[in-house]
Design an enzyme around this catalytic site. Structure first.
Site, short mmCIF file in Angstrom:
data_model
loop_
_atom_site.label_atom_id
_atom_site.label_comp_id
_atom_site.label_asym_id
_atom_site.label_seq_id
_atom_site.Cartn_x
_atom_site.Cartn_y
_atom_site.Cartn_z
N HIS A 1 -6.25 -7.42 -0.13
CA HIS A 1 -6.41 -6.00 -0.46
C HIS A 1 -5.61 -5.68 -1.73
O HIS A 1 -4.54 -6.24 -1.96
CB HIS A 1 -5.89 -5.12 0.68
CG HIS A 1 -6.54 -5.41 2.01
ND1 HIS A 1 -5.96 -6.23 2.95
CD2 HIS A 1 -7.72 -4.99 2.52
CE1 HIS A 1 -6.77 -6.30 4.01
NE2 HIS A 1 -7.83 -5.57 3.77
N ASP B 1 -4.27 -12.83 4.05
CA ASP B 1 -5.50 -12.31 4.65
C ASP B 1 -6.75 -12.64 3.83
O ASP B 1 -7.85 -12.23 4.19
CB ASP B 1 -5.40 -10.80 4.90
CG ASP B 1 -4.70 -10.05 3.80
OD1 ASP B 1 -4.42 -10.65 2.74
OD2 ASP B 1 -4.41 -8.86 3.98
N ASP C 1 -2.60 -10.89 -2.02
CA ASP C 1 -3.15 -10.30 -0.79
C ASP C 1 -4.62 -9.96 -1.02
O ASP C 1 -5.02 -9.62 -2.14
CB ASP C 1 -2.36 -9.04 -0.45
CG ASP C 1 -2.69 -8.47 0.92
OD1 ASP C 1 -1.90 -8.66 1.85
OD2 ASP C 1 -3.75 -7.81 1.05
N HIS D 1 0.81 -1.22 0.00
CA HIS D 1 0.00 0.00 0.00
C HIS D 1 0.85 1.27 0.00
O HIS D 1 0.30 2.36 -0.22
CB HIS D 1 -0.93 0.04 1.21
CG HIS D 1 -1.97 -1.03 1.22
ND1 HIS D 1 -2.80 -1.27 0.14
CD2 HIS D 1 -2.33 -1.94 2.18
CE1 HIS D 1 -3.61 -2.28 0.44
NE2 HIS D 1 -3.34 -2.70 1.65
#
Length: 306
Positions: free
Chosen positions: A129, A214, A127, A91
């Site tokens: 996200h 995740d 991931d 991110h």
């Protein structure tokens, strides 16, 4: 080396801090200076991203150690690598820390590989996200192919089908946004319909996996339903591409993962899949709407560059 449960022998790479030059390939020098001034400080950089007194030093150590691992993969004799890094990185934007991330580890490493003469690098981000920072850093760069599966709509709000890159990089960003609740079969279909065909066509010389865990069913921060075993299948599938095009050069780079049982199971499965080729075959859902839409979008974008 350390012998893992996967049956692989590990040879440790000596950790080191990333240099300003290495960071500046993807991060704004003013941001690097601002981070340096936070050494020894603590506080929130945004509602999700906290620094303690050692966070900046540890983040630089994470990024630099991944660079060292990439050097070891390029120079041999070992082609596979596993980087257990904290804080995560995908991110982190060129001039902003975000989403638990301070420095974009995988982007720093990819840019370093490029500086070493590797012409085609692929980043596969599984991931849960979307890796908005990684996408932004290589948005116009055809030498780094960015492929992402992620829950959508979800944090950080990016990663829709129409985000395919710009300029010379158009087509070299491929997003597979998936609805909450997707399990092993949906991810297997996404890989077979979208990610693997594009990856094979690109023929990367090095693959780095933004390996977040995740999307696991146990994880508290998302709503996907992956088993530990499917991470092994995905890693094995990617490894087979690298065996064909990149002398097997593939690195697993830890991103998110907030349940320790799921994190351990997923990483063990991924290592086994990558190193030994051992993996449980998942089912398929070829008619998943999200996968079908992503496949059509990828075919359209890729047709313009291949």
């Amino acid at each position: 080396g350390v012998r893992a449960a996967a049956g692989a022998s590990f040879h440790p790479v000596t950790a080191r801090s990333a240099s300003d030059e290495e960071l500046a390939r993807v991060h704004d020098p003013r941001f690097i200076d601002a981070l340096s001034k936070l050494r020894g400080e603590s506080g929130y950089l945004d509602p999700d991203t906290y620094v303690s007194v050692q966070s900046v030093d540890v983040a630089r150590l994470a990024a630099g150690s991944l660079v060292a691992m990439v050097d070891a993969m390029i120079d041999g004799p070992v082609a596979r690598g596993v980087a257990l890094l904290r804080p995560p990185g995908h991110h982190a934007r060129p001039a902003r820390a975000m989403g638990f991330c301070l420095i974009n580890n995988v982007a720093v490493a990819a840019a370093h590989a490029r500086s070493r003469g590797i012409q085609r690098i692929a980043i596969v981000d599984w991931d849960v996200h979307h890796g908005n920072g990684t996408q932004e850093m290589f948005w116009r760069d055809p030498s780094v192919l960015y492929l992402s599966t992620h829950q959508f709509p979800f944090y950080p709000g990016t990663g829709d089908l129409d985000e395919v890159g710009e300029g010379e990089g158009k087509g070299y960003t491929v997003n597979v946004p998936l609805a909450a609740g997707g399990g092993d079969a949906v991810y297997a279909s996404a890989f077979e319909r979208v990610l693997l065909p594009v990856l094979e066509a690109y023929a990367p010389e090095l693959v780095l996996v933004s390996a977040g865990f995740d999307a696991a069913a146990r994880d508290p921060l998302a709503q996907m339903e992956l088993s530990p075993e499917v991470f092994g299948w995905m890693a094995r599938a990617i490894a087979r591409v690298t065996d064909a095009s990149s002398r097997g050069r593939m690195g697993l780079v830890l991103e998110g993962g907030y349940d320790l049982v799921a994190l351990e199971g997923g990483m063990k499965g991924a290592i086994e899949g990558m190193v030994t080729g051992s993996a449980v075959e998942p089912g398929r859902t070829p008619d998943d709407e999200g996968v079908e839409r992503a496949a059509r979008a990828a075919q359209k974008a890729w047709a313009g560059v291949s």
